[in-house]
Design an enzyme around this catalytic site. Structure first.
Site, PDB file in Angstrom:
ATOM      1  N   ASP A  53       0.766  -1.260   0.142  1.00 20.50           N
ATOM      2  CA  ASP A  53      -0.111   0.038   0.118  1.00 20.50           C
ATOM      3  C   ASP A  53       0.956   1.237   0.121  1.00 20.50           C
ATOM      4  OD1 ASP A  53      -1.774   1.853   0.183  1.00 20.50           O
ATOM      5  OD2 ASP A  53      -2.922   1.056   2.015  1.00 20.50           O
ATOM      6  N   ASP A 368      45.425   3.055 -44.381  1.00 15.91           N
ATOM      7  CA  ASP A 368      44.409   3.938 -43.245  1.00 15.91           C
ATOM      8  C   ASP A 368      44.300   5.145 -44.114  1.00 15.91           C
ATOM      9  OD1 ASP A 368      43.827   5.133 -40.671  1.00 15.91           O
ATOM     10  OD2 ASP A 368      43.597   2.954 -40.260  1.00 15.91           O
ATOM     11  N   ASP A 369      43.848   6.239 -43.192  1.00 15.81           N
ATOM     12  CA  ASP A 369      43.768   7.562 -43.614  1.00 15.81           C
ATOM     13  C   ASP A 369      44.685   8.074 -44.610  1.00 15.81           C
ATOM     14  OD1 ASP A 369      42.568  10.012 -43.666  1.00 15.81           O
ATOM     15  OD2 ASP A 369      42.532  10.305 -41.429  1.00 15.81           O
ATOM     16  N   ASP A 480      35.234   4.502 -40.439  1.00 17.10           N
ATOM     17  CA  ASP A 480      35.666   4.964 -39.140  1.00 17.10           C
ATOM     18  C   ASP A 480      34.574   6.084 -39.006  1.00 17.10           C
ATOM     19  OD1 ASP A 480      36.925   5.995 -36.948  1.00 17.10           O
ATOM     20  OD2 ASP A 480      38.670   6.101 -38.128  1.00 17.10           O
ATOM     21  N   MET A 481      34.506   6.512 -37.788  1.00 19.05           N
ATOM     22  CA  MET A 481      33.568   7.987 -37.457  1.00 19.05           C
ATOM     23  C   MET A 481      34.184   8.683 -36.240  1.00 19.05           C
ATOM     24  SD  MET A 481      30.975   9.135 -35.760  1.00 19.05           S
ATOM     25  CE  MET A 481      30.324   7.886 -34.410  1.00 19.05           C
ATOM     26  N   CYS A 528      35.063   0.976 -36.711  1.00 19.42           N
ATOM     27  CA  CYS A 528      35.907   1.916 -35.841  1.00 19.42           C
ATOM     28  C   CYS A 528      35.372   3.220 -35.816  1.00 19.42           C
ATOM     29  CB  CYS A 528      37.324   1.971 -36.669  1.00 19.42           C
ATOM     30  SG  CYS A 528      38.378   3.225 -35.845  1.00 19.42           S
ATOM     31  N   ASP A 550      42.044   3.444 -29.875  1.00 15.22           N
ATOM     32  CA  ASP A 550      43.121   4.040 -30.639  1.00 15.22           C
ATOM     33  C   ASP A 550      44.495   3.909 -29.755  1.00 15.22           C
ATOM     34  OD1 ASP A 550      42.089   4.896 -32.861  1.00 15.22           O
ATOM     35  OD2 ASP A 550      41.908   7.005 -32.318  1.00 15.22           O
TER      36      ASP A 550
HETATM   37  C1  GLA Z   1      40.640   7.291 -36.019  1.00 15.46           C
HETATM   38  C2  GLA Z   1      40.977   5.753 -35.905  1.00 15.46           C
HETATM   39  C3  GLA Z   1      42.523   5.669 -36.226  1.00 15.46           C
HETATM   40  C4  GLA Z   1      42.814   6.068 -37.285  1.00 15.46           C
HETATM   41  C5  GLA Z   1      42.659   7.572 -37.660  1.00 15.46           C
HETATM   42  C6  GLA Z   1      42.874   8.131 -38.952  1.00 15.46           C
HETATM   43  O1  GLA Z   1      41.530   7.881 -35.040  1.00 15.46           O
HETATM   44  O2  GLA Z   1      40.765   5.434 -34.582  1.00 15.46           O
HETATM   45  O3  GLA Z   1      42.456   4.090 -35.994  1.00 15.46           O
HETATM   46  O4  GLA Z   1      42.128   5.357 -38.554  1.00 15.46           O
HETATM   47  O5  GLA Z   1      41.257   7.895 -37.249  1.00 15.46           O
HETATM   48  O6  GLA Z   1      42.622   9.581 -38.991  1.00 15.46           O
END
Ligand code: GLA
Length: 730
Positions: A53, A368-369, A480-481, A528, A550
């Site tokens: 209650d 990579d980048d 990636d983002m 990623c 990273d």
């Molecule tokens: C992010 C990713 C890294 C690498 C960089 C490149 O930070 O986590 O592994 O790819 O971008 O700019």
């Protein structure tokens, strides 16, 4: 496994060998929660509901006027509605007249074999109907004509219930969803600790366990992504629960956007667990005859401790979430160019590094980048997905041909959801970026977020990516983002629907990923987001493995991988052997320890191979060769956590193959000290009566599991880590 609904008593029971989930339809039509826990094999009838209650301050629902019953203390399946339950609601709907109160009553329940797909959302799935059963419980407010369908699935042999909710407008006026959670679990007591996985960039998924106190506990992301800061997960664990024993409830959201998980401990010390899409910056216009389906919430119950929980998640995600060619395939050793070259390369440098990577045993070379537009730093070119002609004058096709000629797979990094203000794409379509018209856009890492809720934006990016994938015959993509959304606005929505943007963005992302992964089924995708910023179950539906962080420092990674392993098995975690001193923290760590940590997941390499001596190269080659021999067991075997780096100076874990005859044990030490206390490590998962050789001695499995191994002496010789390969000799 089965689901029963007894129409006479109103009892609904979902069960398998491990768990029971029981709810009760009252004669009034209210749907109450009865029980969630270890399987109850024999049930004598409806479980009596204890009436507490709350006094006159907590009004009675309609039909209960002269009783002591109140929703303010009742355990419920779909709490909310403004009818006298003042605790955290599971949903909030505003009707055309501006009011919100909703009175949901039971309409019916449908049971079926299998598990239906969710509408445009990633979710756990079954391959055959006999793998799971589903019940859909329909509730309705007969005045408002809001219908809510609660979907529950129970898997055949997993201690897991999945939930999703469909909100449907059966009226002829618009309703607005302000909160549309995916689930609620009301537990009758609060004798728990709260376990969560908060973090930050390069420090993801740290295990934090605190007592549960009265009040509301909120874990969330408001960023439009699940984020590095919090995983969409929480567990309520009994204070006595350990790695191997004890009860817990753990919920994990299959969603990659803003989320909220809440535990509300009420005035009777009951714990309500709710969660779903974050109501902050969310609303949804529900037009007449339309419905809204929430993403899925997975909830595990186990009495077998944190290992029991992880085992359930591993099997659920391994068999019922991850899809595609790579689901059960050993994952290749990838060489990734990032820490070695960053933005500084040309075709010749890449090809010669790839040849060196091949020589040490790498199977895929990933640029990579920095390969597109005029990307010499992170301040330009996102959105311009064609080769940087300064660095790669002959284009991607030429580079790919040379890498493939080395008999290696070839992969590229993309950040498809982003646009740099300094890019051809932005100059052509400034309105494609998320920004409020007339207001300077908010930047992060010199970039803006493309409005992925828009089909035209997605189509452009799909075409641009496809051209590169086709030209390079890509085998691997790192997606990636690197920033979160701010200044929320979508040009495709009217003012009153602007707060649909974040969820529509995620729906757009999922639609894109569905199309891309179906179009390129042979490409291995690595998820990623600045490390593990969107390493969640939603993304895992499209991409079978993720870059965990990273931070590649061995001790930091010991913690990050340990935390990640609560939810995801090693085969879903990417780890790279990198240089020492470490790029992120400057720590000097010996080779063997770096190998132990990176080799405890999907091993990759980020090394300055061109600066190595022949001896160093042959050491690396030997490591890669050894990894390949044991990778199936590491990626798909049984994984056990042994000593937590969050509560000690050590992190230790173990792999056991399917036969339980082959065992790998790793132990990493944070800091050595003289006169350290005794260090015992107790193995697990062995055959008790079988003989196993450890160095010069043969032990019974039972001895290794109960007596354990004393390791101080080994540590005195090898300051940072120990790795043991233990095999059965019978
Ligand atoms: C992010 C990713 C890294 C690498 C960089 C490149 O930070 O986590 O592994 O790819 O971008 O700019």
């Amino acid at each position: 496994m089965s689901i029963t609904y007894d129409q006479n008593t109103g009892q609904i029971h979902l069960f398998n060998d491990q768990i029971s989930y029981i709810m009760q339809v009252q004669t009034s039509g209210l749907l109450l929660h009865s029980y969630f826990g270890k399987r109850i094999v024999l049930l004598s009838g409806p479980l009596p509901y204890p009436v507490r209650d709350s006094g006159d301050f907590s009004p009675r629902p309609v039909g209960y006027e002269n009783t002591r019953f109140t929703l303010d203390s009742a355990l419920q399946e779909i709490p909310g509605g403004g009818n006298g339950d003042y605790r955290t609601p599971c949903f909030e709907v505003t009707y055309a007249d501006g009011t919100k109160a909703t009175d949901l009553r039971f309409v019916g329940a449908t049971i079926r074999a299998g598990k239906p797909k969710l509408n445009k959302l990633p979710a756990t799935y079954v391959k055959k109907p006999e793998e799971a059963d589903t019940i859909e419980v329909s509730m309705c407010d007969n005045f408002r004509h809001l219908e809510i369908t609660l979907q529950y699935t129970i898997f055949k042999d997993l201690p897991v219930i999945t939930r999703s909710i469909i909100y449907k407008n059966n009226s002829n006026r618009v309703m607005t969803l302000g909160k549309a959670y995916s689930f609620a679990v009301d537990l009758p007591d609060d004798n728990f600790e709260l376990l969560q996985l908060p973090g930050a960039w390069a420090r993801e998924k740290q295990i934090v366990r605190t007592p549960l106190v009265p009040g509301d506990h909120v874990l969330e992301s408001r960023r439009g992504a699940s984020s590095v800061f919090q995983q969409p997960f929480l567990a309520l664990v009994r204070p006595s629960t350990t790695e191997d024993t004890g009860e817990l409830y753990a919920s994990h959201f299959v969603y990659s956007g803003s989320f909220r998980l809440e535990v509300a401990v009420d005035h009777y010390h009951q714990a309500r667990l709710t969660g779903g899409i974050n109501p902050v910056d969310f609303s949804w216009e529900l037009k007449p005859d339309t419905e809204f389906q929430t993403p899925e919430m997975v909830t595990v119950y186990t009495d077998q401790g944190l290992h029991g929980m992880s085992k359930a998640f591993y099997r659920l995600y391994g068999d019922h979430l991850v899809r595609g060619e790579y689901q059960y395939r050993d994952r290749p050793v990838v060489f990734n160019s990032w820490e070695t070259l960053t933005f500084n390369f040309n075709e010749q440098r890449l090809v010669s590094l790839a040849a060196q990577a091949k020589a040490v045993g790498a199977e895929v070379f990933v640029v990579d980048d920095g390969w597109f537009g005029h990307r010499d730093s992170d301040s330009s070119s996102l959105g311009d997905w064609s080769a940087d002609r300064q660095k790669l004058p002959s284009g991607i096709k030429s580079l790919a041909t040379k890498i493939h000629a080395l008999n290696m797979g070839f992969g590229l990094w993309f950040e498809p959801e982003m646009v740099s203000p300094d890019s051809e794409l932005y100059r052509a379509h400034p309105d494609w970026a998320i920004a409020i018209p007339g207001v300077s856009p908010v930047q992060g890492r010199h970039q803006l977020v493309l409005d992925f809720s828009r089909a035209d934006v997605r189509t452009h990016i799909m075409n641009a990516m496809s051209q590169i994938i086709d030209a390079g015959q890509l085998d691997f993509i790192k997606w990636d983002m690197n920033r979160n959304i701010a200044s929320i606005y979508s040009a495709s929505l009217p003012p009153e629907r602007q707060m649909e943007t974040l969820h529509r963005y995620i729906l757009g992302l999922y639609a894109f990923l569905e199309e891309l992964t179906s179009k390129y089924p042979n490409v291995l995708f690595e998820n990623c987001s600045g490390g593990g910023g969107r390493f969640d179950a939603g993304m895992a539906y499209y991409m079978p493995q993720s870059w965990a962080s990273d931070d590649t420092d061995a001790w930091e990674r010991t913690k990050i991988q340990y935390g990640t392993s609560l939810l995801f098995p090693p085969v879903m975690i990417d780890a790279h052997l990198s240089e020492s001193p470490n790029q992120q923290v400057g720590r000097i760590t010996d080779f063997r320890t770096r190998v132990a940590v990176a080799g405890s997941a999907n091993l990759g390499l980020m090394l300055e191979l061109d600066k190595k001596t022949p001896e160093e190269l042959s050491k690396i080659k030997a490591v890669v060769e050894a990894y390949k021999k044991k990778r199936h067991m590491i990626q798909f075997g049984n994984f056990y956590r042994l000593i937590s780096p969050f509560t000690s100076d050590y992190g230790a874990w173990e792999f056991v193959d399917e036969t339980r005859r082959h065992v790998l044990v790793y132990l990493v030490q944070a800091l050595n000290q003289p006169s350290k206390p005794l260090l015992t490590i107790k193995l697990t998962g062995l055959i008790p009566g079988a003989h196993y050789r450890v160095a010069n001695r043969v032990w019974y499995g039972a001895e290794l599991m109960q007596y354990g191994l004393y390791l101080n002496e080994e540590l005195d010789h090898d300051f940072a880590s120990i790795d043991l390969a233990i095999d059965c000799v019978d």
